[in-house]
Design a protein around this motif. Structure first.
Motif, PDB file in Angstrom:
ATOM      1  N   THR A  53      -5.923 -13.480 -23.139  1.00 29.13           N
ATOM      2  CA  THR A  53      -4.847 -14.243 -23.783  1.00 29.13           C
ATOM      3  C   THR A  53      -4.984 -15.743 -23.502  1.00 29.13           C
ATOM      4  OG1 THR A  53      -3.393 -14.107 -21.850  1.00 29.13           O
ATOM      5  CG2 THR A  53      -3.209 -12.325 -23.461  1.00 29.13           C
ATOM      6  N   ASN A  54      -5.861 -16.071 -22.507  1.00 34.67           N
ATOM      7  CA  ASN A  54      -6.042 -17.477 -22.076  1.00 34.67           C
ATOM      8  C   ASN A  54      -4.798 -18.080 -21.446  1.00 34.67           C
ATOM      9  OD1 ASN A  54      -8.735 -17.698 -22.782  1.00 34.67           O
ATOM     10  ND2 ASN A  54      -8.201 -18.126 -24.927  1.00 34.67           N
ATOM     11  N   ALA A  55      -3.841 -17.233 -21.092  1.00 35.84           N
ATOM     12  CA  ALA A  55      -2.612 -17.762 -20.478  1.00 35.84           C
ATOM     13  C   ALA A  55      -2.908 -18.210 -19.047  1.00 35.84           C
ATOM     14  CB  ALA A  55      -1.538 -16.680 -20.462  1.00 35.84           C
ATOM     15  N   THR A  56      -2.153 -19.205 -18.590  1.00 34.05           N
ATOM     16  CA  THR A  56      -2.220 -19.614 -17.186  1.00 34.05           C
ATOM     17  C   THR A  56      -1.371 -18.625 -16.403  1.00 34.05           C
ATOM     18  OG1 THR A  56      -2.327 -21.879 -17.935  1.00 34.05           O
ATOM     19  CG2 THR A  56      -1.818 -21.543 -15.602  1.00 34.05           C
ATOM     20  N   MET A  57      -1.971 -18.032 -15.363  1.00 39.98           N
ATOM     21  CA  MET A  57      -1.242 -16.992 -14.624  1.00 39.98           C
ATOM     22  C   MET A  57      -1.316 -17.243 -13.127  1.00 39.98           C
ATOM     23  SD  MET A  57      -2.252 -13.561 -16.712  1.00 39.98           S
ATOM     24  CE  MET A  57      -3.866 -14.075 -17.208  1.00 39.98           C
ATOM     25  N   LEU A  58      -0.369 -16.647 -12.416  1.00 34.30           N
ATOM     26  CA  LEU A  58      -0.334 -16.730 -10.960  1.00 34.30           C
ATOM     27  C   LEU A  58       0.148 -15.375 -10.457  1.00 34.30           C
ATOM     28  CD1 LEU A  58      -0.216 -18.550  -8.307  1.00 34.30           C
ATOM     29  CD2 LEU A  58       2.206 -18.875  -8.857  1.00 34.30           C
ATOM     30  N   CYS A  59      -0.595 -14.798  -9.494  1.00 34.77           N
ATOM     31  CA  CYS A  59      -0.163 -13.525  -8.902  1.00 34.77           C
ATOM     32  C   CYS A  59       0.508 -13.813  -7.564  1.00 34.77           C
ATOM     33  CB  CYS A  59      -1.354 -12.607  -8.640  1.00 34.77           C
ATOM     34  SG  CYS A  59      -2.177 -12.061 -10.134  1.00 34.77           S
ATOM     35  N   VAL A  60       1.696 -13.274  -7.365  1.00 33.16           N
ATOM     36  CA  VAL A  60       2.370 -13.463  -6.075  1.00 33.16           C
ATOM     37  C   VAL A  60       2.827 -12.098  -5.559  1.00 33.16           C
ATOM     38  CG1 VAL A  60       4.210 -14.634  -4.804  1.00 33.16           C
ATOM     39  CG2 VAL A  60       3.213 -15.731  -6.826  1.00 33.16           C
ATOM     40  N   GLN A  61       2.194 -11.671  -4.475  1.00 31.32           N
ATOM     41  CA  GLN A  61       2.587 -10.387  -3.884  1.00 31.32           C
ATOM     42  C   GLN A  61       4.020 -10.508  -3.382  1.00 31.32           C
ATOM     43  OE1 GLN A  61      -0.004  -8.917  -0.807  1.00 31.32           O
ATOM     44  NE2 GLN A  61       0.857  -6.866  -1.002  1.00 31.32           N
ATOM     45  N   THR A  62       4.872  -9.635  -3.891  1.00 24.64           N
ATOM     46  CA  THR A  62       6.311  -9.757  -3.621  1.00 24.64           C
ATOM     47  C   THR A  62       6.929  -8.379  -3.469  1.00 24.64           C
ATOM     48  OG1 THR A  62       6.303 -11.607  -5.209  1.00 24.64           O
ATOM     49  CG2 THR A  62       8.456 -10.783  -4.509  1.00 24.64           C
ATOM     50  N   ASP A  63       7.573  -8.157  -2.341  1.00 28.66           N
ATOM     51  CA  ASP A  63       8.420  -6.968  -2.221  1.00 28.66           C
ATOM     52  C   ASP A  63       9.826  -7.440  -2.571  1.00 28.66           C
ATOM     53  OD1 ASP A  63      10.053  -4.912  -1.518  1.00 28.66           O
ATOM     54  OD2 ASP A  63       9.246  -4.640   0.504  1.00 28.66           O
ATOM     55  N   VAL A  64      10.341  -7.014  -3.724  1.00 23.73           N
ATOM     56  CA  VAL A  64      11.618  -7.568  -4.192  1.00 23.73           C
ATOM     57  C   VAL A  64      12.787  -7.173  -3.295  1.00 23.73           C
ATOM     58  CG1 VAL A  64      10.901  -7.728  -6.623  1.00 23.73           C
ATOM     59  CG2 VAL A  64      12.089  -5.659  -5.817  1.00 23.73           C
ATOM     60  N   SER A  65      12.588  -6.151  -2.456  1.00 24.38           N
ATOM     61  CA  SER A  65      13.683  -5.754  -1.563  1.00 24.38           C
ATOM     62  C   SER A  65      13.746  -6.643  -0.322  1.00 24.38           C
ATOM     63  CB  SER A  65      13.533  -4.277  -1.160  1.00 24.38           C
ATOM     64  OG  SER A  65      12.382  -4.097  -0.362  1.00 24.38           O
ATOM     65  N   ASN A  66      12.882  -7.663  -0.274  1.00 21.02           N
ATOM     66  CA  ASN A  66      12.808  -8.555   0.877  1.00 21.02           C
ATOM     67  C   ASN A  66      13.146  -9.987   0.414  1.00 21.02           C
ATOM     68  OD1 ASN A  66      11.797 -10.340   2.842  1.00 21.02           O
ATOM     69  ND2 ASN A  66      10.359  -8.793   3.566  1.00 21.02           N
ATOM     70  N   LEU A  67      14.256 -10.510   0.920  1.00 16.43           N
ATOM     71  CA  LEU A  67      14.723 -11.834   0.481  1.00 16.43           C
ATOM     72  C   LEU A  67      13.671 -12.913   0.697  1.00 16.43           C
ATOM     73  CD1 LEU A  67      16.893 -13.810  -0.542  1.00 16.43           C
ATOM     74  CD2 LEU A  67      17.864 -13.837   1.760  1.00 16.43           C
ATOM     75  N   GLU A  68      12.992 -12.869   1.866  1.00 16.02           N
ATOM     76  CA  GLU A  68      11.983 -13.924   2.129  1.00 16.02           C
ATOM     77  C   GLU A  68      10.864 -13.884   1.096  1.00 16.02           C
ATOM     78  OE1 GLU A  68      12.282 -12.262   5.863  1.00 16.02           O
ATOM     79  OE2 GLU A  68      14.225 -13.136   5.346  1.00 16.02           O
ATOM     80  N   ASP A  69      10.509 -12.686   0.645  1.00 17.47           N
ATOM     81  CA  ASP A  69       9.459 -12.579  -0.382  1.00 17.47           C
ATOM     82  C   ASP A  69       9.915 -13.236  -1.689  1.00 17.47           C
ATOM     83  OD1 ASP A  69       8.005 -11.125   1.432  1.00 17.47           O
ATOM     84  OD2 ASP A  69       7.504  -9.510   0.037  1.00 17.47           O
ATOM     85  N   ILE A  70      11.165 -13.040  -2.036  1.00 20.34           N
ATOM     86  CA  ILE A  70      11.676 -13.638  -3.294  1.00 20.34           C
ATOM     87  C   ILE A  70      11.749 -15.159  -3.146  1.00 20.34           C
ATOM     88  CG2 ILE A  70      13.647 -13.763  -4.870  1.00 20.34           C
ATOM     89  CD1 ILE A  70      12.593 -11.095  -5.243  1.00 20.34           C
ATOM     90  N   GLU A  71      12.145 -15.606  -1.961  1.00 19.98           N
ATOM     91  CA  GLU A  71      12.185 -17.060  -1.730  1.00 19.98           C
ATOM     92  C   GLU A  71      10.774 -17.647  -1.841  1.00 19.98           C
ATOM     93  OE1 GLU A  71      16.139 -17.315   1.143  1.00 19.98           O
ATOM     94  OE2 GLU A  71      14.185 -16.958   2.055  1.00 19.98           O
ATOM     95  N   ALA A  72       9.790 -16.920  -1.285  1.00 18.36           N
ATOM     96  CA  ALA A  72       8.397 -17.386  -1.365  1.00 18.36           C
ATOM     97  C   ALA A  72       7.916 -17.363  -2.820  1.00 18.36           C
ATOM     98  CB  ALA A  72       7.501 -16.508  -0.491  1.00 18.36           C
ATOM     99  N   LEU A  73       8.340 -16.351  -3.570  1.00 11.10           N
ATOM    100  CA  LEU A  73       7.977 -16.257  -4.999  1.00 11.10           C
ATOM    101  C   LEU A  73       8.487 -17.501  -5.751  1.00 11.10           C
ATOM    102  CD1 LEU A  73       7.027 -14.661  -7.548  1.00 11.10           C
ATOM    103  CD2 LEU A  73       9.266 -13.527  -7.544  1.00 11.10           C
ATOM    104  N   ALA A  74       9.708 -17.893  -5.466  1.00 11.08           N
ATOM    105  CA  ALA A  74      10.277 -19.074  -6.131  1.00 11.08           C
ATOM    106  C   ALA A  74       9.506 -20.333  -5.717  1.00 11.08           C
ATOM    107  CB  ALA A  74      11.755 -19.213  -5.767  1.00 11.08           C
ATOM    108  N   ARG A  75       9.219 -20.438  -4.415  1.00 11.11           N
ATOM    109  CA  ARG A  75       8.484 -21.623  -3.927  1.00 11.11           C
ATOM    110  C   ARG A  75       7.119 -21.730  -4.589  1.00 11.11           C
ATOM    111  NH1 ARG A  75      10.231 -20.429   1.099  1.00 11.11           N
ATOM    112  NH2 ARG A  75       8.276 -19.370   1.604  1.00 11.11           N
TER     113      ARG A  75
END
Ligand SMILES: NC(=O)c1ccc[n+]([C@@H]2O[C@H](COP(=O)([O-])OP(=O)(O)OC[C@H]3O[C@@H](n4cnc5c(N)ncnc54)[C@H](O)[C@@H]3O)[C@@H](O)[C@H]2O)c1
Length: 279
Positions: A53-75
């Motif tokens: 698709t030529n899209a710009t992508m970023l993979c972020v390992q995230t356990d959504v049940s973990n607040l710190e992971d979601i905060e890191a995802l946003a960062r």
């Protein structure tokens, strides 16, 4: 939101199923796509599958049940792309059986953690970012037909999915009162052909059921087989993504993809209003 090109999308549970279908559509729309999910290898595989698709992508390992992971995802999203315009709180897990009392505490904690706390964390972290941006934004929360009906055999699944509908409706009102530039949709699909029946693959070790707490019976096997068949015959995630994008464009709160179940939803509401028992 009608114009998606160069906007930033964050999709949780993006490595497979509905999340992958939505991420794929985001990529085809020319969005920058953040693929979030619990298993990094699967995320990278999904990213490879979307390379064309030529899209710009970023993979972020995230356990959504973990607040710190979601905060890191946003960062990581903001560090890479500077803003976020579409959040899809989609990651979810389910079991194929379990009344309120037979579901183990581990079942309850796991499903509450992923399906409900995952969405709460996603909203608590990303809504303030979207509000401060003051650009056109949209949030999609994945619930289920199981969030509008209650006959699915798994009690924790139902409870979490009903809660996601309530969360989404509540968010819709709060944002409307604030005249915020953020719209909300809640996705309530019926059967979709995904890997949800194999959700156990992502259950953390400390929340696994002990063999003796989940005795295998012919009835259990029959329910699981029925589920597998219904899922395999289900709608494609790509078709679900079409409904989602139509709803984003139309600023539509409720996304119902399986109209053959509308009469069941209607009957439930009529029963409530008539104070009539379902059975
Ligand atoms: N398949 C259906 O028939 C159906 C129907 C209604 C609603 N849903 C909902 O759709 C959503 C997506 O499920 P699916 O059907 O595509 O199944 P799926 O198993 O293919 O996808 C779920 C994704 O969520 C990820 N995930 C699981 N736990 C996670 C965690 N703790 N943190 C981050 N990611 C995690 C998985 O790795 C997987 O990639 C779920 O919320 C599910 O409840 C599915």
């Amino acid at each position: 939101m009608k114009d998606f090109r160069n906007k930033v999308a964050v999709v949780t549970g993006a490595a497979s199923g509905i999340g992958f279908g939505i991420a794929e559509r985001c990529a085809h729309e020319g969005m920058k796509v953040v693929l979030a999910g619990i298993n990094q290898e699967n995320l990278i595989r999904a990213e490879k599958a979307l390379k064309h698709t030529n899209a710009t992508m970023l993979c972020v390992q995230t356990d959504v049940s973990n607040l710190e992971d979601i905060e890191a995802l946003a960062r990581e999203t903001l560090d890479a792309f500077g803003s976020v315009h579409l959040l899809v709180n989609n990651a979810g897990v389910g079991t194929t059986d379990g009344s309120v009392w037979e579901s183990t505490l581990e079942d309850w904690q796991w499903m509450m953690g992923v399906n409900l706390w995952g969405v709460i964390y996603g909203l608590r972290v990303f809504v303030p970012i979207m509000l401060s941006q003051d650009t056109e934004c949209h949030i999609v929360n994945t619930s289920s037909l199981g969030g509008l009906l209650s006959y699915h055999p798994s009690a924790p699944y139902h409870v979490t999915k009903h809660a996601v509908v309530a969360l989404s409706e509540n968010l819709y009102y709060s944002l409307a009162v604030k005249k915020a530039n953020i719209k909300v949709s809640v996705l309530c699909p019926g059967w979709v052909n995904t890997k949800i029946v194999d959700s156990e693959r992502s259950r953390p070790a400390d929340l696994r059921n002990k063999a003796e707490s989940t005795p295998v019976s012919p009835e259990h096997n029959a329910i699981e087989e029925g589920f597998r068949q219904a899922i395999q015959a289900g709608m494609s995630p790509q078709e679900v993504a079409d409904y989602v994008f139509e709803a984003i464009v139309n600023e539509q709160l409720y996304i119902l993809t399986h109209s053959d179940h509308n009469s069941d939803v209607k009957k439930r509401v009529e029963n409530i209003l008539a104070q009539r028992n379902p059975l």
